[in-house]
Motif scaffolding. Sequence first.
Motif, mmCIF file in Angstrom:
data_model
loop_
_atom_site.group_PDB
_atom_site.id
_atom_site.type_symbol
_atom_site.label_atom_id
_atom_site.label_comp_id
_atom_site.label_asym_id
_atom_site.label_seq_id
_atom_site.Cartn_x
_atom_site.Cartn_y
_atom_site.Cartn_z
ATOM 1 N N LYS A 122 0.825 -1.209 0.000
ATOM 2 C CA LYS A 122 0.000 0.000 0.000
ATOM 3 C C LYS A 122 0.860 1.259 0.000
ATOM 4 O O LYS A 122 0.438 2.315 -0.489
ATOM 5 C CB LYS A 122 -0.928 -0.013 1.215
ATOM 6 C CG LYS A 122 -2.043 -1.038 1.119
ATOM 7 C CD LYS A 122 -2.932 -1.002 2.346
ATOM 8 C CE LYS A 122 -4.057 -2.029 2.228
ATOM 9 N NZ LYS A 122 -4.934 -2.038 3.443
ATOM 10 N N ALA A 123 2.062 1.139 0.550
ATOM 11 C CA ALA A 123 2.980 2.280 0.581
ATOM 12 C C ALA A 123 3.778 2.395 -0.710
ATOM 13 O O ALA A 123 4.639 3.280 -0.843
ATOM 14 C CB ALA A 123 3.922 2.152 1.770
ATOM 15 N N GLY A 124 3.513 1.482 -1.665
ATOM 16 C CA GLY A 124 4.200 1.538 -2.947
ATOM 17 C C GLY A 124 5.561 0.871 -2.957
ATOM 18 O O GLY A 124 6.330 1.044 -3.915
ATOM 19 N N ILE A 125 5.864 0.130 -1.914
ATOM 20 C CA ILE A 125 7.166 -0.554 -1.834
ATOM 21 C C ILE A 125 7.043 -1.930 -2.469
ATOM 22 O O ILE A 125 6.134 -2.698 -2.153
ATOM 23 C CB ILE A 125 7.632 -0.674 -0.374
ATOM 24 C CG1 ILE A 125 7.781 0.720 0.237
ATOM 25 C CG2 ILE A 125 8.950 -1.443 -0.284
ATOM 26 C CD1 ILE A 125 8.084 0.719 1.710
ATOM 27 N N LYS A 126 7.953 -2.246 -3.369
ATOM 28 C CA LYS A 126 7.913 -3.518 -4.087
ATOM 29 C C LYS A 126 9.051 -4.423 -3.639
ATOM 30 O O LYS A 126 9.960 -4.013 -2.915
ATOM 31 C CB LYS A 126 7.997 -3.263 -5.593
ATOM 32 C CG LYS A 126 6.841 -2.430 -6.141
ATOM 33 C CD LYS A 126 6.970 -2.236 -7.640
ATOM 34 C CE LYS A 126 5.807 -1.410 -8.182
ATOM 35 N NZ LYS A 126 5.915 -1.212 -9.658
ATOM 36 N N ALA A 127 8.982 -5.667 -4.108
ATOM 37 C CA ALA A 127 10.002 -6.653 -3.748
ATOM 38 C C ALA A 127 11.362 -6.214 -4.270
ATOM 39 O O ALA A 127 11.469 -5.678 -5.382
ATOM 40 C CB ALA A 127 9.633 -8.013 -4.319
ATOM 41 N N PRO A 128 12.405 -6.410 -3.479
ATOM 42 C CA PRO A 128 13.749 -6.024 -3.935
ATOM 43 C C PRO A 128 14.177 -6.837 -5.150
ATOM 44 O O PRO A 128 13.834 -8.017 -5.272
ATOM 45 C CB PRO A 128 14.631 -6.336 -2.715
ATOM 46 C CG PRO A 128 13.851 -7.331 -1.915
ATOM 47 C CD PRO A 128 12.410 -7.009 -2.143
ATOM 48 N N LYS A 129 14.907 -6.200 -6.056
ATOM 49 C CA LYS A 129 15.358 -6.862 -7.278
ATOM 50 C C LYS A 129 16.862 -7.136 -7.217
ATOM 51 O O LYS A 129 17.595 -6.494 -6.468
ATOM 52 C CB LYS A 129 15.028 -5.999 -8.493
ATOM 53 C CG LYS A 129 13.535 -5.779 -8.715
ATOM 54 C CD LYS A 129 13.301 -4.937 -9.949
ATOM 55 C CE LYS A 129 11.797 -4.724 -10.188
ATOM 56 N NZ LYS A 129 11.548 -3.904 -11.394
ATOM 57 N N GLY A 130 17.290 -8.067 -8.049
ATOM 58 C CA GLY A 130 18.713 -8.338 -8.158
ATOM 59 C C GLY A 130 19.274 -9.225 -7.076
ATOM 60 O O GLY A 130 20.498 -9.395 -6.984
#
Length: 234
Positions: A122-130
């Motif tokens: 909901k806060a716009g934070i997505k799963a970390p990449k790489g």
Amino acid sequence: MLGNFGRPENPVTRTTNAVLVLPKDHQIILKKTMPASIGMKRAAASCCQCETCTDLCPRHNLGHPIEPHRFMRAFSNHDYGDLDAYLNLFFCSSCGLCVMFSCPQGLSPRTLIADCKDGLRKAGIKAPKGIVPAPVQESREYRRVPENRLEARLGLTKYDAPAPLDDHVRPVKRVRELFSQHIGAPAVCAVKKGDKVTRGQKVAEAAAGLSVPVHASICGTVTDITDKYVEITA
């Protein structure tokens, strides 16, 4: 352990694995309905950081950087300095093993993790990449949970009894074929109100990308169409 609560009118769709009916006071129901606020207070009071939830976590043993015990320590103490403890929650599959089997204190890591992930989204934070998964742990083979022991721990042993299948099809007068009853994009309606359809006829085409078509489950007339379903009356 992965399931959600439903209502008697919920339809069976392509993603329905099973329908379980349990008493309201069953331990599985009580654990799933426990408010996150109570779960957090219990974690702050009882979590001894034994790391059993992490040791038995299937995703952790596959090499993913999810560590439930680390999250429980940070979350219950309102410690937001260790960001990885929160960002790595996206690697959790919500299997529920930590809640239903692993924790010797009967705490609910999966419930708190799910609430925290929802807040991050909901806060716009997505799963970390790489992030490259670590090698599968050698101990994984010895950390698998025996099914009969899990069944007993869940309080389901008494339900493991013969259940003959009654495959008699009950006639129905009206059905609503959902456009979204699968993983991916909802199907696109391919009929119009008043059309006559037969059982097995395609009533919605697969949308672009990941999607599947929808077919009529009875013979009848299309009596209603919305953005969510097409209604057929026998």
